[in-house]
Design a protein around this motif. Structure first.
Motif, PDB file in Angstrom:
ATOM      1  N   TRP B 149      -1.903  -7.358  -4.290  1.00 56.12           N
ATOM      2  CA  TRP B 149      -1.833  -8.772  -3.901  1.00 56.12           C
ATOM      3  C   TRP B 149      -0.593  -9.052  -3.067  1.00 56.12           C
ATOM      4  O   TRP B 149      -0.660  -9.708  -2.017  1.00 56.12           O
ATOM      5  CB  TRP B 149      -1.859  -9.669  -5.149  1.00 56.12           C
ATOM      6  CG  TRP B 149      -1.950 -11.110  -4.765  1.00 56.12           C
ATOM      7  CD1 TRP B 149      -0.925 -11.972  -4.541  1.00 56.12           C
ATOM      8  CD2 TRP B 149      -3.158 -11.836  -4.508  1.00 56.12           C
ATOM      9  NE1 TRP B 149      -1.410 -13.203  -4.168  1.00 56.12           N
ATOM     10  CE2 TRP B 149      -2.765 -13.150  -4.141  1.00 56.12           C
ATOM     11  CE3 TRP B 149      -4.517 -11.522  -4.553  1.00 56.12           C
ATOM     12  CZ2 TRP B 149      -3.697 -14.134  -3.821  1.00 56.12           C
ATOM     13  CZ3 TRP B 149      -5.431 -12.507  -4.235  1.00 56.12           C
ATOM     14  CH2 TRP B 149      -5.031 -13.791  -3.872  1.00 56.12           C
ATOM     15  N   ALA B 151       1.279  -7.006  -1.341  1.00 58.53           N
ATOM     16  CA  ALA B 151       1.309  -6.314  -0.055  1.00 58.53           C
ATOM     17  C   ALA B 151       0.254  -6.880   0.897  1.00 58.53           C
ATOM     18  O   ALA B 151       0.545  -7.185   2.050  1.00 58.53           O
ATOM     19  CB  ALA B 151       1.093  -4.816  -0.262  1.00 58.53           C
ATOM     20  N   SER B 152      -0.962  -7.042   0.375  1.00 59.07           N
ATOM     21  CA  SER B 152      -2.064  -7.416   1.265  1.00 59.07           C
ATOM     22  C   SER B 152      -2.078  -8.898   1.580  1.00 59.07           C
ATOM     23  O   SER B 152      -2.257  -9.293   2.723  1.00 59.07           O
ATOM     24  CB  SER B 152      -3.389  -7.006   0.617  1.00 59.07           C
ATOM     25  OG  SER B 152      -4.467  -7.583   1.312  1.00 59.07           O
ATOM     26  N   VAL B 153      -1.916  -9.730   0.559  1.00 57.81           N
ATOM     27  CA  VAL B 153      -2.075 -11.178   0.751  1.00 57.81           C
ATOM     28  C   VAL B 153      -0.742 -11.853   1.087  1.00 57.81           C
ATOM     29  O   VAL B 153      -0.667 -12.684   1.984  1.00 57.81           O
ATOM     30  CB  VAL B 153      -2.707 -11.827  -0.498  1.00 57.81           C
ATOM     31  CG1 VAL B 153      -2.916 -13.309  -0.272  1.00 57.81           C
ATOM     32  CG2 VAL B 153      -4.014 -11.140  -0.844  1.00 57.81           C
ATOM     33  N   LEU B 156       4.283  -8.843   1.666  1.00 61.04           N
ATOM     34  CA  LEU B 156       5.549  -8.188   1.344  1.00 61.04           C
ATOM     35  C   LEU B 156       5.483  -6.723   1.779  1.00 61.04           C
ATOM     36  O   LEU B 156       4.416  -6.099   1.716  1.00 61.04           O
ATOM     37  CB  LEU B 156       5.826  -8.251  -0.173  1.00 61.04           C
ATOM     38  CG  LEU B 156       6.608  -9.475  -0.689  1.00 61.04           C
ATOM     39  CD1 LEU B 156       5.845 -10.755  -0.436  1.00 61.04           C
ATOM     40  CD2 LEU B 156       6.887  -9.316  -2.185  1.00 61.04           C
ATOM     41  N   SER B 157       6.611  -6.214   2.237  1.00 65.47           N
ATOM     42  CA  SER B 157       6.670  -4.789   2.566  1.00 65.47           C
ATOM     43  C   SER B 157       6.663  -3.984   1.262  1.00 65.47           C
ATOM     44  O   SER B 157       6.903  -4.533   0.184  1.00 65.47           O
ATOM     45  CB  SER B 157       7.948  -4.485   3.349  1.00 65.47           C
ATOM     46  OG  SER B 157       9.061  -4.592   2.479  1.00 65.47           O
ATOM     47  N   TYR B 158       6.386  -2.683   1.375  1.00 63.94           N
ATOM     48  CA  TYR B 158       6.355  -1.873   0.161  1.00 63.94           C
ATOM     49  C   TYR B 158       7.712  -1.882  -0.552  1.00 63.94           C
ATOM     50  O   TYR B 158       7.780  -1.862  -1.781  1.00 63.94           O
ATOM     51  CB  TYR B 158       5.941  -0.426   0.489  1.00 63.94           C
ATOM     52  CG  TYR B 158       4.450  -0.276   0.770  1.00 63.94           C
ATOM     53  CD1 TYR B 158       3.601  -1.382   0.775  1.00 63.94           C
ATOM     54  CD2 TYR B 158       3.896   0.973   1.026  1.00 63.94           C
ATOM     55  CE1 TYR B 158       2.245  -1.249   1.045  1.00 63.94           C
ATOM     56  CE2 TYR B 158       2.531   1.117   1.289  1.00 63.94           C
ATOM     57  CZ  TYR B 158       1.716   0.005   1.303  1.00 63.94           C
ATOM     58  OH  TYR B 158       0.377   0.147   1.563  1.00 63.94           O
ATOM     59  N   SER B 159       8.784  -1.926   0.228  1.00 69.47           N
ATOM     60  CA  SER B 159      10.106  -1.932  -0.421  1.00 69.47           C
ATOM     61  C   SER B 159      10.325  -3.271  -1.142  1.00 69.47           C
ATOM     62  O   SER B 159      10.921  -3.315  -2.223  1.00 69.47           O
ATOM     63  CB  SER B 159      11.217  -1.658   0.586  1.00 69.47           C
ATOM     64  OG  SER B 159      11.421  -2.794   1.415  1.00 69.47           O
ATOM     65  N   LYS B 173       3.193   2.454  -2.982  1.00 68.23           N
ATOM     66  CA  LYS B 173       2.226   3.000  -2.019  1.00 68.23           C
ATOM     67  C   LYS B 173       0.977   3.495  -2.754  1.00 68.23           C
ATOM     68  O   LYS B 173      -0.161   3.215  -2.341  1.00 68.23           O
ATOM     69  CB  LYS B 173       2.877   4.148  -1.243  1.00 68.23           C
ATOM     70  CG  LYS B 173       2.019   4.674  -0.129  1.00 68.23           C
ATOM     71  CD  LYS B 173       2.746   5.772   0.644  1.00 68.23           C
ATOM     72  CE  LYS B 173       1.826   6.322   1.744  1.00 68.23           C
ATOM     73  NZ  LYS B 173       2.440   7.440   2.473  1.00 68.23           N
ATOM     74  N   VAL B 176      -0.978   0.410  -4.356  1.00 62.90           N
ATOM     75  CA  VAL B 176      -1.728  -0.364  -3.372  1.00 62.90           C
ATOM     76  C   VAL B 176      -2.951   0.418  -2.898  1.00 62.90           C
ATOM     77  O   VAL B 176      -4.051  -0.129  -2.796  1.00 62.90           O
ATOM     78  CB  VAL B 176      -0.826  -0.726  -2.163  1.00 62.90           C
ATOM     79  CG1 VAL B 176      -1.646  -1.358  -1.053  1.00 62.90           C
ATOM     80  CG2 VAL B 176       0.287  -1.669  -2.605  1.00 62.90           C
ATOM     81  N   ARG B 180      -6.661  -0.968  -3.540  1.00 63.38           N
ATOM     82  CA  ARG B 180      -7.484  -1.355  -2.389  1.00 63.38           C
ATOM     83  C   ARG B 180      -8.751  -0.503  -2.325  1.00 63.38           C
ATOM     84  O   ARG B 180      -9.841  -1.006  -2.023  1.00 63.38           O
ATOM     85  CB  ARG B 180      -6.665  -1.218  -1.114  1.00 63.38           C
ATOM     86  CG  ARG B 180      -7.271  -1.938   0.072  1.00 63.38           C
ATOM     87  CD  ARG B 180      -6.431  -1.704   1.309  1.00 63.38           C
ATOM     88  NE  ARG B 180      -5.581  -2.825   1.682  1.00 63.38           N
ATOM     89  CZ  ARG B 180      -4.284  -2.726   1.957  1.00 63.38           C
ATOM     90  NH1 ARG B 180      -3.665  -1.568   1.845  1.00 63.38           N
ATOM     91  NH2 ARG B 180      -3.599  -3.787   2.332  1.00 63.38           N
TER      92      ARG B 180
END
Lengths: 209, 205
Positions: B149, B151-153, B156-159, B173, B176, B180
């Motif tokens: 959520w 990352a995709s929506v 936010l970056s992975y960090s 990583k 996600v 997904r």
């Protein structure tokens, strides 16, 4: 290997691949319809998630937040205690009542159709009239020493505190005798005895014909 | 990428400087999105509203400690993530989908996650997909759900997700990706990645 590329698709969508990896993946996607369709599936997930609407925040939430903030400076208020202190005697007596009733009813329930029909105490003849020597005997012999001991240790005023029930009850006593000895607080104990009277009293008289 | 000037950071700094209206502005800007995130995490709109309130209360309390080292959104989702995590770890927590709202009969009103806007054909199809993705999302493990959520929506970056979920980028990583991929399988209705146990292969409608 296509598997490696497949594992990179998600990071690719999130823009988390290095420029180098991204270039290689793009080439792989262009060359592989399977990889391209996998990417399309993942993109569909993102599109579906992005379509989840932002909910309206009820005005009450902000109002409650404001109230909480306003209350922050104040020391935690002296909340009323969550439960009132119950009389220890009543609690013990209720526990004993449950134990005695279970002990009394369970072994008989299988073969005694009357158990199911046992009415409330109020519906039964007055206790004083009930000749219940058997019931008293049952109490005296009842294998519930822990419960009785607990009752004995309870702060009951003006009652011999060493071992109430065995002392008060002798075979042949009626419930009335016991009731007379007990303090008004011990209603639950009386209720047990009423129930015993009910159960015992019913048996001979109201059996089915 | 963090913007050069994060308007929310400016508001937060103004609030830390004593401007209460800046806090109100932050609430108005973020409450809806944060509520949407919290609803996905705890799967109960009434509980999510409580957690939203708790999250902003924490923001308010933290104003003196706030340092603009990260994007405001990252900081906010870190707070909300912690609040949600506490709720989910709580013993005897209300079961998911059990709303505290009651209807006239006293029954719990089920959480409605889907839109109730009038439907056109396009909207119906989008809603069908939306319903499917909501159901699939709700079935994901908590951390996959949160990571995907954010990352995709929420973008936010992975960090940043790693910071919000108190984990590593590498872990994010993987979370996600798994989340997904699982949702993609659900939406397509195809069998799982791993070799199918049965003989059946191909789409199941």
């Amino acid at each position: 290997m296509s598997t490696d590329f497949e594992a990179q698709l998600s990071a690719y969508l999130d823009g988390e691949l290095s420029a180098e990896d991204e270039d290689r993946l793009r080439e792989a996607i262009a060359a592989s319809p399977g990889l391209a369709s996998k990417l399309a599936e993942l993109e569909r997930v993102d599109a579906a998630l992005a379509a989840v609407p932002v909910p309206e925040v009820p005005a009450a939430v902000k109002a409650r937040l404001r109230a909480s903030i306003a209350a922050q400076g104040v020391a935690p208020s002296a909340r009323p205690p969550r439960r009132r202190r119950r009389s220890f005697v009543m609690a013990v007596a209720a526990a004993a009542a449950a134990a005695v009733l279970v002990w009394l009813v369970l072994p008989r329930a299988a073969d005694d159709p009357l158990i199911a029909a046992v009415p409330t105490p109020a519906a039964v003849q007055p206790i004083a009239e009930a000749p219940v020597p058997d019931a008293v005997q049952l109490i005296a012999e009842a294998p519930v020493p822990d419960a009785v001991q607990l009752i004995a240790e309870a702060p009951v005023p003006e009652v011999d505190s060493t071992s109430i029930l065995p002392d008060l009850l002798a075979p042949g006593d009626s419930v009335e005798v016991l009731v007379g000895e007990l303090d008004a607080e011990d209603v639950a104990v009386v209720e047990v005895l009423e129930w015993l009277a009910v159960l015992e009293g019913l048996e001979p008289d109201e059996g089915r014909g | 990428m963090p913007e050069a000037v994060d308007e929310d950071v400016q508001l937060m700094l103004a609030f830390a400087g004593g401007d209460e209206s800046a806090f109100d502005a932050l609430f108005d800007r973020w409450a809806g999105r944060l509520l949407r995130f919290l609803e996905r995490m705890v799967k109960d709109s009434a509980v999510a509203e409580e957690l939203l309130q708790e999250s902003f209360l924490r923001v308010h309390r933290a104003k003196d400690r706030y340092r603009p080292e990260a994007r405001f959104s990252t900081w906010l989702y870190t707070i909300a993530g912690n609040v949600a995590r506490n709720e989910l770890r709580r013993p005897f927590r209300r079961s998911p989908h059990e709303s505290t709202e009651r209807d006239l009969e006293g029954d719990a009103v089920p959480l409605v996650l889907v839109s109730t806007e009038p439907a056109t054909d396009d909207v119906v199809e989008a809603r069908r997909q939306g319903d499917a993705v909501e159901v699939a999302l709700a079935q994901l493990p908590e951390r996959q759900r949160a990571a995907l959520w954010l990352a995709s929506v929420e973008g936010l970056s992975y960090s940043e997700v790693a910071e919000a979920l108190d984990t590593t980028e590498k872990s994010v990583k993987a979370l996600v990706h798994r989340g997904r991929t699982a949702l993609a399988r659900q939406l397509v209705g195809t069998p799982a990645e791993q070799p199918p146990r049965g003989a059946s292969k191909g789409g199941v409608a």
